[in-house]
Design an enzyme around this catalytic site. Structure first.
Site, PDB file in Angstrom:
ATOM      1  N   SER A 150       0.745  -0.929   0.328  1.00  0.00           N
ATOM      2  CA  SER A 150      -0.531  -0.124  -0.253  1.00  0.00           C
ATOM      3  C   SER A 150       0.453   1.189   0.315  1.00  0.00           C
ATOM      4  CB  SER A 150      -0.605  -0.228   1.515  1.00  0.00           C
ATOM      5  OG  SER A 150      -0.193   0.167   2.320  1.00  0.00           O
ATOM      6  N   GLU A 202       6.980  -0.203  -4.326  1.00  0.00           N
ATOM      7  CA  GLU A 202       5.936   0.087  -5.676  1.00  0.00           C
ATOM      8  C   GLU A 202       4.822  -0.074  -4.599  1.00  0.00           C
ATOM      9  OE1 GLU A 202       3.455  -1.849  -7.344  1.00  0.00           O
ATOM     10  OE2 GLU A 202       3.431  -3.390  -8.228  1.00  0.00           O
ATOM     11  N   CYS A 247      -1.321  -4.924  -9.310  1.00  0.00           N
ATOM     12  CA  CYS A 247      -1.371  -3.998  -9.387  1.00  0.00           C
ATOM     13  C   CYS A 247      -1.535  -3.102 -11.016  1.00  0.00           C
ATOM     14  CB  CYS A 247       0.772  -3.561  -9.309  1.00  0.00           C
ATOM     15  SG  CYS A 247       1.233  -4.826  -8.217  1.00  0.00           S
TER      16      CYS A 247
END
Lengths: 525, 525
Positions: free
Chosen positions: B242, B265, B302
Site C-alpha cells: 500500500s 511499488e 497492481c
C-alpha cells in the site's frame, strides 16, 4: 564580452531583484564587479516553466542533434578565449594553468558525452517480440528504451568553477540524457558562470533548440536553490559541495509531494593505507609524494587525501618525518573564498583542540589573504575509533595519520570509516595478501580504489567512478564524473504492442539507429 | 513437510516470541494453523549479522555458482509439490490454477535471472587502459565493474503469495545481484512463506553458501519491518504494497544515518484511454474486454484498470452500457484477506459518498465472506480534475470512467494524473494522430504503455518495466519485474592501477569471463 550581472532565463537576460552577490578575488579580498542580483520566486517560476515546455521536444532530439549541441557548447566556451580564464582566475584564486586545464577538461567532457550520446548504448534497448502462439499464454510485443527524467537543477561547485559548474559534469550528463538544465550558479564565481552560461545560451540558439533547455540563476542563501528543488516541474538535481548544504537540499528533494533523485557529492577524506612492505621500502619517497597530492589545489579537491592509515613503528616514523618536512616546506596557497578559508582554519583548530590529534608539522604561513597553511597531524587508532569527529572532512590541505597497533587494528579502522569517494593502497608485491584481505572492505567503503597512486585528480572516462557510499554521495549507485553519469538522469519505459507508426526510432523494428539491442534475450552483434 | 511456525534465521529454525500471526482462509474466515510468532529485535539482530557476515563471500561467488543457486531454489520450490499450492490457495483465496501459474512464473523468473547472471552484462565492465605517454598528463589504468549493494530486506506482497513474496521478483533480483536477502513475510500467507523459505534454506545448504545469504522473519505490525530497514547492515529494500505502508518504510529508510535505496511499488490506477475511432468501431466489445481485465484476480493486481478516460458522447455510452452489463454479470470473488476486503468496501463507499461519482453498475453480491463486488462508476472530467481523491486507488475490481468534453480536456486529464505503472491506449488507425499527441504525456506518467491490450498481467522478460513515477513507485529509474530489476541492487566501483593479482575476474586483463567490455571507448564484439 562585457559582464552584465544578469541571469539567463531561456534566451532572455534578466536582472534579479534580490540583494546582489559580488565575487571576491580571494587573493586580494577585492570585490569584483558587476553585482549579480538574486532571482525571485517569479524568476524560478519562469525558468521552470520554460524548462518544462522544452522537455518533451528536447528529450526527443535525435542522437546526432543532441551530440552536436554538446559539441557546440564546447566550441562556444573555447570561443570565450582568455576572458574566461582571466575571470575564473580572479574569482577563484586558482593558477592560470589550472584554469586552462580545467577548461580543457570541461570541453573534453562535453565532447565525450557527445560521443556517448551518439553511441546510444544509454538507451538500453531491449526487444522481446510477440509470441502469439506461446502456451499457456501468448506474449505481447514488448520493447524498452530509456527516456530523460525531466528538467534538472544543477548546483555549481565552488572548487571547479568550470568542470563542475555551469557547463560541468552534471550539466553535460543531464543535457546528454535529454534533460533541460537550470543551473544555480555558485556565488563564488558568478562572472565565470555568466560567461559560460552565455556560451550555452548561444549554443541553444545556434542549434535551434527550445530556449528552456538552459537557464542560469543567481541567488545568495538557500532561497533560490530550495525553490528550484521544490518545484514540481524539476525531476532531479545534481549538487557538489558541503555535507550540510547537500543534506539540506537532499531533504528538500525528499520532502516534495513527489520526491526526486538528488545527487549530492558531499564529503570524503579519501583514506590512504600504507602497507608494511611498501612502507619499509619507500617510506620517505611516499611521504614526499603524499604531500604533493595533499597540496594540489590547496587541498580543495573532493579526492584530497585527508587520512593516512598504517601500522605504527619506525617505518611509519620515516614516512611521517619525510611528510612533515615536506609540509614545513609547503608554501601557502590562496583558497577559493574567504568562507572556505575560514572553515579551513576552524577545521584545523578543531583538530588541534580535540586533544586527540597531535600536530606533526605545519606549512608556511600565508602573507596574503585567505591562504591555506598546510597541516599534518597524527593520532592513535584507538582515539580515531573513539572520536567520530576525527572523520570530519577538513576541506583544504590538512591530513591526519592514524597509527595502528597491527594489521587487525588497521582493518578495524578501515571498517570504521564512513563512505568515501576513494581509498588508496600503497603496497609492494609482498603486501599482496594484506591487500587482498583489505580489498572487500575498501570496495564496500569507496567508489574508487587506487594502488600506488594518489587520489587527487579524476580522469573523465568511461570507467571512472566519482561516487561512493553515503556521505561521500547521497546515492552510491551512480557516478558524477565519466560517461556513466548519464544514467542518473534516465528512466526506463516499456512499450507494449505499439503500432510501428507510434514507436520511437530507438525501438522501431528495422532498428534505424543501428543499436546493439538485447533482442529476445540475446545481445545483437 | 509439516509447517512449524518458525522463522528461518540462516540455517536455523527459530520460534519467535511476539504474538503469533495466524493466516485466515479468506473464503471461510477459518483460522489456519500453525501460529507464526513474531520476531524480536534480537532476532532482527541475528539475521542482519548473519547476512552481513555472508555478504563479502556471497557477492564474490562465480557467475556459474550464483546462477546454479537460483536454479536450485526453483527446483526446491517445485519439489514442494501440491502442498505449496494447497497452502497458498487456502491462505489467499486465489484459485488453484492461478497459484499453479504463479508458481510457474516464480520458478521461471528465478531461472531467467540465472541466465542474466551468467551473461554478466549487469557487471557493466568498462576498461580504460593506461596511457603513460599521454600529454599533458598520463592516464592511469581504470577499470569499472558493478558490485552488490549489501544485504537487502524484501517485504512480501499480499497479492502475489509466490511471485512477489519470499522467493519472488525482489528476492530473485537481489540474490542475482549478489545481495543476501532477509524476507519479512507477509502476514496473510505465513505458511506459504515458511514452505518457500525452507526451499531457499535448502538451496543455500545444497550450494554450500554461507547461511546468512537468506533469512525469513515474521512479525505483525511494523516493528520487525522498521527494525530491519533501520539496521545499519541493511543496504537496500524492496517493497510491494500500500501507499501508506510503502511511504512509512521509505521514510524510515531515508531517516537512517546512512540513507538507503528503498524500492516501493505502491499505488497505480492504470488509466485506459479510449480514442474516438476505436470507441466508434468497437465500444461494445471493448466494454466487455475491459471488465474481463477489471475482474482478473478480483481486481487485486497492481496493474488493474481503475480508470477509463474518453470523450463523452453516444460512442462512450455504448462502451459504458456494455461494461455495465458485464459488471452486473460479474460473480463475486474472494479477496485476499479480510483487511483487504474491508479496505475495498471503504474505497467503494468513499466513491459513492463523494458526490462526484455516479454509480453505473455493481456486480453480484458475495454469498461467502470477503467477496469483492465489482463496481463501475463514472464522473465528469471537471469533477475529476477538481477532486484529487478520485485518483485514490481502490484496490479491487472497481473502476471509474472519466467523461471528457473533447480531446483537449482528455489531454488535461492525462496531464493531471499521478505517476502510474501503466497507461493504455485503445486506438484504431484513424486515432494515430491523437495517440501521437498523447504519447509524450503517457511516457512522462507511466512505466509501461500498452496499445489495444489491457494492463492486467505482467510479462517477466528483459523488456518489461514494472515501475513508474511516484507514487506508482518510489524510484522511477527502476523496474521491479523483469531482468533489469537486478540493477536496483548494484553499484559501480572503479579500480585504478591494481596489480593483476588483486583484480576481480570480471576486470582481469585476459577477460576470463568473456564479457563484452567497453574497452577504451569501444564495445567489444
Amino acid at each position: 564580452m562585457n559582464l552584465t550581472g544578469e541571469m539567463l532565463i531561456g534566451q532572455k537576460a534578466v536582472k534579479g531583484s534580490r540583494d546582489p552577490i559580488h565575487a571576491i578575488n580571494p587573493a586580494t579580498n577585492e570585490r569584483l564587479e558587476p553585482g549579480y542580483a538574486g532571482g525571485t520566486q517569479a524568476d524560478v517560476e519562469n525558468a521552470c516553466q520554460l524548462a518544462w515546455e522544452a522537455f518533451d521536444r528536447y528529450r526527443e532530439t535525435s542522437l546526432e542533434d543532441r551530440a552536436t549541441f554538446l559539441e557546440t557548447i564546447a566550441d562556444e566556451i573555447e570561443a570565450l578565449g582568455d576572458a574566461l580564464v582571466e575571470r575564473a582566475v580572479a574569482e577563484s584564486g586558482l593558477p592560470q594553468a589550472r584554469i586552462q586545464g580545467e577548461r580543457g577538461r570541461t570541453c573534453g567532457q562535453l565532447r565525450l558525452f557527445a560521443k556517448t550520446v551518439r553511441a546510444g548504448e544509454w538507451l538500453d534497448v531491449r526487444v522481446d517480440p510477440a509470441m502469439p502462439d506461446r502456451q499457456p499464454m501468448p506474449r505481447a510485443d514488448l520493447r524498452q528504451r530509456h527516456i530523460a527524467l525531466g528538467p534538472v537543477v544543477v548546483f555549481g561547485a565552488s572548487n571547479f568553477p568550470l568542470a563542475f559548474s555551469v557547463a560541468g559534469g552534471d550539466t553535460a550528463s543531464a543535457l546528454a540524457a535529454g534533460c533541460p538544465v537550470i543551473v544555480k550558479a555558485h556565488a563564488a564565481h558568478p562572472g565565470t558562470g555568466e560567461l559560460v552560461g552565455r556560451a550555452i545560451q548561444a549554443a541553444v540558439k545556434k542549434c535551434g533548440l527550445p530556449e528552456g533547455v538552459f537557464s542560469l540563476m543567481f541567488g545568495s542563501g538557500r532561497e533560490v536553490g530550495t525553490a528550484l528543488v521544490s518545484d514540481e516541474r524539476i525531476k532531479a538535481a545534481g549538487f557538489t559541495g558541503s555535507r550540510s548544504g547537500g543534506i539540506a537540499l537532499w531533504k528538500a528533494a525528499q520532502s516534495r509531494p513527489e520526491p526526486i533523485p538528488f545527487y549530492a557529492e558531499m564529503s570524503s577524506i579519501n583514506p590512504v593505507f600504507l602497507l608494511p612492505a611498501a612502507l619499509k621500502a619507500r617510506g620517505e619517497e611516499m611521504g614526499k609524494a603524499f604531500v604533493g597530492s595533499l597540496n594540489m589545489g590547496a587541498g580543495q579537491f573532493c579526492t584530497n587525501p585527508g587520512l593516512v592509515i598504517a601500522i605504527k613503528g619506525p617505518e611509519l616514523d620515516v614516512f611521517i618525518k619525510a611528510a612533515g618536512e615536506a609540509v614545513k616546506e609547503s608554501s601557502a596557497q590562496t583558497m577559493l573564498t574567504p568562507g572556505i578559508f575560514e572553515a579551513y582554519e576552524n577545521g584545523v583548530k578543531s583538530l588541534q583542540d580535540s586533544g586527540k590529534a597531535q600536530e606533526v608539522a605545519r606549512g608556511q604561513k600565508g602573507e596574503s589573504p585567505n591562504q591555506c597553511q598546510t597541516g599534518l597531524f597524527k593520532t592513535s587508532a584507538q582515539d580515531f575509533l573513539a572520536s567520530h569527529a576525527l572523520q570530519d572532512e577538513v576541506f583544504g590541505s590538512t591530513s591526519l595519520v592514524v597509527e595502528c597497533a597491527d594489521e587487525a587494528e588497521l582493518k578495524k579502522v578501515a571498517e570504521h570509516l564512513e563512505g568515501q569517494l576513494t581509498a588508496t593502497l600503497q603496497m609492494d608485491d609482498a603486501d599482496l595478501d594484506a591487500a587482498r584481505k583489505l580489498l572487500p572492505t575498501l570496495e564496500r567503503k569507496a567508489g574508487r580504489i587506487l594502488v600506488n597512486g594518489w587520489p587527487t585528480g579524476v580522469e573523465v572516462c568511461d570507467a571512472m567512478v566519482h561516487g561512493g557510499p553515503f556521505p561521500a554521495t547521497s546515492d552510491s549507485r551512480t557516478t558524477s564524473v565519466g560517461t556513466a553519469a548519464i544514467f542518473r538522469f534516465l528512466r526506463p519505459v516499456c512499450y507494449q504492442d505499439l503500432p510501428e507508426g507510434l514507436l520511437p526510432d530507438a525501438i522501431k523494428n528495422d532498428n534505424p539507429l543501428k543499436l546493439r539491442r538485447l533482442l529476445d534475450g540475446k545481445r545483437e552483434k
